[in-house]
Design a protein around this motif. Sequence first.
Motif, PDB file in Angstrom:
ATOM      1  N   LEU A 233      39.938  66.401 -50.611  1.00  0.00           N
ATOM      2  CA  LEU A 233      39.268  65.096 -50.691  1.00  0.00           C
ATOM      3  C   LEU A 233      40.040  64.061 -49.876  1.00  0.00           C
ATOM      4  CD1 LEU A 233      38.231  64.987 -54.463  1.00  0.00           C
ATOM      5  CD2 LEU A 233      36.746  65.318 -52.484  1.00  0.00           C
ATOM      6  N   VAL A 234      41.372  64.138 -49.951  1.00  0.00           N
ATOM      7  CA  VAL A 234      42.213  63.211 -49.193  1.00  0.00           C
ATOM      8  C   VAL A 234      42.024  63.423 -47.700  1.00  0.00           C
ATOM      9  CG1 VAL A 234      44.624  62.800 -48.565  1.00  0.00           C
ATOM     10  CG2 VAL A 234      43.928  62.705 -50.963  1.00  0.00           C
ATOM     11  N   LEU A 235      41.914  64.684 -47.299  1.00  0.00           N
ATOM     12  CA  LEU A 235      41.654  64.987 -45.887  1.00  0.00           C
ATOM     13  C   LEU A 235      40.328  64.359 -45.454  1.00  0.00           C
ATOM     14  CD1 LEU A 235      42.678  66.692 -43.424  1.00  0.00           C
ATOM     15  CD2 LEU A 235      41.078  68.452 -44.185  1.00  0.00           C
ATOM     16  N   GLY A 236      39.291  64.544 -46.300  1.00  0.00           N
ATOM     17  CA  GLY A 236      37.986  63.933 -46.015  1.00  0.00           C
ATOM     18  C   GLY A 236      38.088  62.419 -45.923  1.00  0.00           C
ATOM     19  N   LEU A 237      38.849  61.838 -46.857  1.00  0.00           N
ATOM     20  CA  LEU A 237      39.047  60.383 -46.882  1.00  0.00           C
ATOM     21  C   LEU A 237      39.660  59.890 -45.569  1.00  0.00           C
ATOM     22  CD1 LEU A 237      39.549  57.547 -48.392  1.00  0.00           C
ATOM     23  CD2 LEU A 237      41.719  58.517 -49.071  1.00  0.00           C
ATOM     24  N   LEU A 238      40.729  60.567 -45.135  1.00  0.00           N
ATOM     25  CA  LEU A 238      41.435  60.105 -43.938  1.00  0.00           C
ATOM     26  C   LEU A 238      40.583  60.291 -42.684  1.00  0.00           C
ATOM     27  CD1 LEU A 238      45.059  61.355 -44.715  1.00  0.00           C
ATOM     28  CD2 LEU A 238      44.176  59.027 -44.878  1.00  0.00           C
ATOM     29  N   VAL A 239      39.935  61.458 -42.560  1.00  0.00           N
ATOM     30  CA  VAL A 239      39.084  61.702 -41.387  1.00  0.00           C
ATOM     31  C   VAL A 239      37.965  60.665 -41.340  1.00  0.00           C
ATOM     32  CG1 VAL A 239      37.440  63.310 -40.332  1.00  0.00           C
ATOM     33  CG2 VAL A 239      39.615  64.158 -41.218  1.00  0.00           C
ATOM     34  N   SER A 240      37.354  60.423 -42.505  1.00  0.00           N
ATOM     35  CA  SER A 240      36.244  59.469 -42.559  1.00  0.00           C
ATOM     36  C   SER A 240      36.729  58.053 -42.274  1.00  0.00           C
ATOM     37  CB  SER A 240      35.586  59.547 -43.943  1.00  0.00           C
ATOM     38  OG  SER A 240      34.544  58.628 -44.043  1.00  0.00           O
ATOM     39  N   MET A 241      37.933  57.710 -42.758  1.00  0.00           N
ATOM     40  CA  MET A 241      38.471  56.377 -42.527  1.00  0.00           C
ATOM     41  C   MET A 241      38.769  56.161 -41.042  1.00  0.00           C
ATOM     42  SD  MET A 241      41.478  54.471 -44.680  1.00  0.00           S
ATOM     43  CE  MET A 241      42.904  55.308 -44.002  1.00  0.00           C
ATOM     44  N   PHE A 242      39.296  57.195 -40.384  1.00  0.00           N
ATOM     45  CA  PHE A 242      39.663  57.049 -38.972  1.00  0.00           C
ATOM     46  C   PHE A 242      38.459  57.172 -38.038  1.00  0.00           C
ATOM     47  CE2 PHE A 242      44.131  58.627 -40.132  1.00  0.00           C
ATOM     48  CZ  PHE A 242      44.603  57.325 -40.223  1.00  0.00           C
ATOM     49  N   TRP A 243      37.624  58.186 -38.276  1.00  0.00           N
ATOM     50  CA  TRP A 243      36.581  58.493 -37.296  1.00  0.00           C
ATOM     51  C   TRP A 243      35.184  58.492 -37.891  1.00  0.00           C
ATOM     52  CZ3 TRP A 243      40.859  62.103 -37.504  1.00  0.00           C
ATOM     53  CH2 TRP A 243      41.848  61.821 -36.556  1.00  0.00           C
ATOM     54  N   GLY A 244      35.034  57.988 -39.136  1.00  0.00           N
ATOM     55  CA  GLY A 244      33.751  58.057 -39.838  1.00  0.00           C
ATOM     56  C   GLY A 244      32.585  57.523 -39.031  1.00  0.00           C
ATOM     57  N   GLN A 245      32.763  56.304 -38.493  1.00  0.00           N
ATOM     58  CA  GLN A 245      31.664  55.677 -37.770  1.00  0.00           C
ATOM     59  C   GLN A 245      31.244  56.539 -36.592  1.00  0.00           C
ATOM     60  OE1 GLN A 245      30.166  52.975 -39.102  1.00  0.00           O
ATOM     61  NE2 GLN A 245      28.624  53.613 -37.612  1.00  0.00           N
ATOM     62  N   ARG A 246      32.232  57.050 -35.863  1.00  0.00           N
ATOM     63  CA  ARG A 246      31.939  57.862 -34.685  1.00  0.00           C
ATOM     64  C   ARG A 246      31.203  59.152 -35.076  1.00  0.00           C
ATOM     65  NH1 ARG A 246      37.021  58.193 -30.853  1.00  0.00           N
ATOM     66  NH2 ARG A 246      37.209  56.045 -31.579  1.00  0.00           N
ATOM     67  N   ILE A 247      31.664  59.793 -36.179  1.00  0.00           N
ATOM     68  CA  ILE A 247      31.035  61.045 -36.615  1.00  0.00           C
ATOM     69  C   ILE A 247      29.586  60.792 -37.038  1.00  0.00           C
ATOM     70  CG2 ILE A 247      31.110  62.907 -38.329  1.00  0.00           C
ATOM     71  CD1 ILE A 247      34.182  62.536 -38.373  1.00  0.00           C
ATOM     72  N   VAL A 248      29.366  59.699 -37.794  1.00  0.00           N
ATOM     73  CA  VAL A 248      28.002  59.374 -38.240  1.00  0.00           C
ATOM     74  C   VAL A 248      27.109  59.090 -37.031  1.00  0.00           C
ATOM     75  CG1 VAL A 248      26.605  57.680 -39.501  1.00  0.00           C
ATOM     76  CG2 VAL A 248      28.706  58.561 -40.529  1.00  0.00           C
ATOM     77  N   ASP A 249      27.647  58.346 -36.041  1.00  0.00           N
ATOM     78  CA  ASP A 249      26.863  58.042 -34.834  1.00  0.00           C
ATOM     79  C   ASP A 249      26.438  59.317 -34.107  1.00  0.00           C
ATOM     80  OD1 ASP A 249      27.111  55.400 -35.361  1.00  0.00           O
ATOM     81  OD2 ASP A 249      28.715  55.016 -33.906  1.00  0.00           O
ATOM     82  N   VAL A 250      27.392  60.230 -33.918  1.00  0.00           N
ATOM     83  CA  VAL A 250      27.107  61.486 -33.215  1.00  0.00           C
ATOM     84  C   VAL A 250      26.069  62.287 -33.967  1.00  0.00           C
ATOM     85  CG1 VAL A 250      28.075  63.719 -32.519  1.00  0.00           C
ATOM     86  CG2 VAL A 250      29.336  61.619 -32.038  1.00  0.00           C
ATOM     87  N   TYR A 251      26.237  62.336 -35.312  1.00  0.00           N
ATOM     88  CA  TYR A 251      25.309  63.075 -36.165  1.00  0.00           C
ATOM     89  C   TYR A 251      23.887  62.518 -36.041  1.00  0.00           C
ATOM     90  CZ  TYR A 251      23.211  64.970 -40.418  1.00  0.00           C
ATOM     91  OH  TYR A 251      22.392  65.598 -41.293  1.00  0.00           O
ATOM     92  N   LEU A 252      23.779  61.178 -36.079  1.00  0.00           N
ATOM     93  CA  LEU A 252      22.449  60.555 -36.002  1.00  0.00           C
ATOM     94  C   LEU A 252      21.821  60.747 -34.617  1.00  0.00           C
ATOM     95  CD1 LEU A 252      23.045  57.235 -37.990  1.00  0.00           C
ATOM     96  CD2 LEU A 252      21.852  59.308 -38.756  1.00  0.00           C
ATOM     97  N   MET A 253      22.699  60.830 -33.595  1.00  0.00           N
ATOM     98  CA  MET A 253      22.199  61.024 -32.225  1.00  0.00           C
ATOM     99  C   MET A 253      21.530  62.391 -32.073  1.00  0.00           C
ATOM    100  SD  MET A 253      24.762  59.411 -29.450  1.00  0.00           S
ATOM    101  CE  MET A 253      25.347  60.996 -28.909  1.00  0.00           C
ATOM    102  N   LEU A 254      21.975  63.361 -32.874  1.00  0.00           N
ATOM    103  CA  LEU A 254      21.436  64.725 -32.768  1.00  0.00           C
ATOM    104  C   LEU A 254      20.002  64.790 -33.261  1.00  0.00           C
ATOM    105  CD1 LEU A 254      24.530  66.733 -34.080  1.00  0.00           C
ATOM    106  CD2 LEU A 254      23.812  66.448 -31.715  1.00  0.00           C
ATOM    107  N   TYR A 255      19.564  63.766 -34.018  1.00  0.00           N
ATOM    108  CA  TYR A 255      18.206  63.814 -34.569  1.00  0.00           C
ATOM    109  C   TYR A 255      17.279  62.797 -33.910  1.00  0.00           C
ATOM    110  CZ  TYR A 255      20.004  67.039 -37.912  1.00  0.00           C
ATOM    111  OH  TYR A 255      20.572  68.147 -38.482  1.00  0.00           O
TER     112      TYR A 255
END
Length: 255
Positions: A233-255
Amino acid sequence: MFFVLLLAFILGGAIGSFLNVVIDRSTRGESILGRSYCDHCKATLSTIDLIPIISFVSFGARCRYCKKPISWQYPIVEGITGALFVLAFMVVSGNGQSSLISLTYVFFIISIAIVVAVVDFKFSLIPTSLVFLASLVALFFNYFALPTPLFIDRILAAFGVAIFFWLIVVITRKRGMGEGDIVLGFMMGMILGIKGGTLAVFLGFLVGAVVSLALIFFGKKHFGQTVPFAPFLVLGLLVSMFWGQRIVDVYLMLY
Ligand SMILES: [Zn+2]
């Protein structure tokens, strides 16, 4: 730039050294103040024994007084804290929001996250009072740093993730997660909000499942045996805190 990053690493190493003390003493109910001592011979450690990473390496991973081996936890936590502080500095200043307050806040969250992950890994328990403290700090930070809709988003996410984890605890009768994870979920939602929190939980479950299956596959664990979940969970927290916006953007771009 290099000098600033080096400084961030040294600061992280020093904080990591303090986090090791918090990790070991909080679970024993000892005060976190007071001089550091060797776990084996109880010799009081002096400054040259306490230089992050360097002391560990130069004294050959042993206590200078009794020559007993020193746990790898110490340099690992110091190194990871240093590396995450460097990363945090790069991400926060890259976002153009390099105010001292946001940076201090991110350093604080990283520190709490590391303590939670290591304590759960080592003792299979979650330091809930620390997690509550971090949730409270996040609440205040959000209140002053975020516009009202985002502040409400954080509150909803805190309760959303906590209720989701509570349901898992009830349904799995504590075999999947414990009560400590509910508090940790509350903190994650408070820090990350609905989108970031969802991503963090998803990443935590994904990596946790992959690692658990790998441990079963290699015969290190058998089915139904619990694996400490907070580190994922901590790993998820840190990844999401650092790159969350970018990951969500990329994910939404795929659809
Ligand atoms: Zn010793």
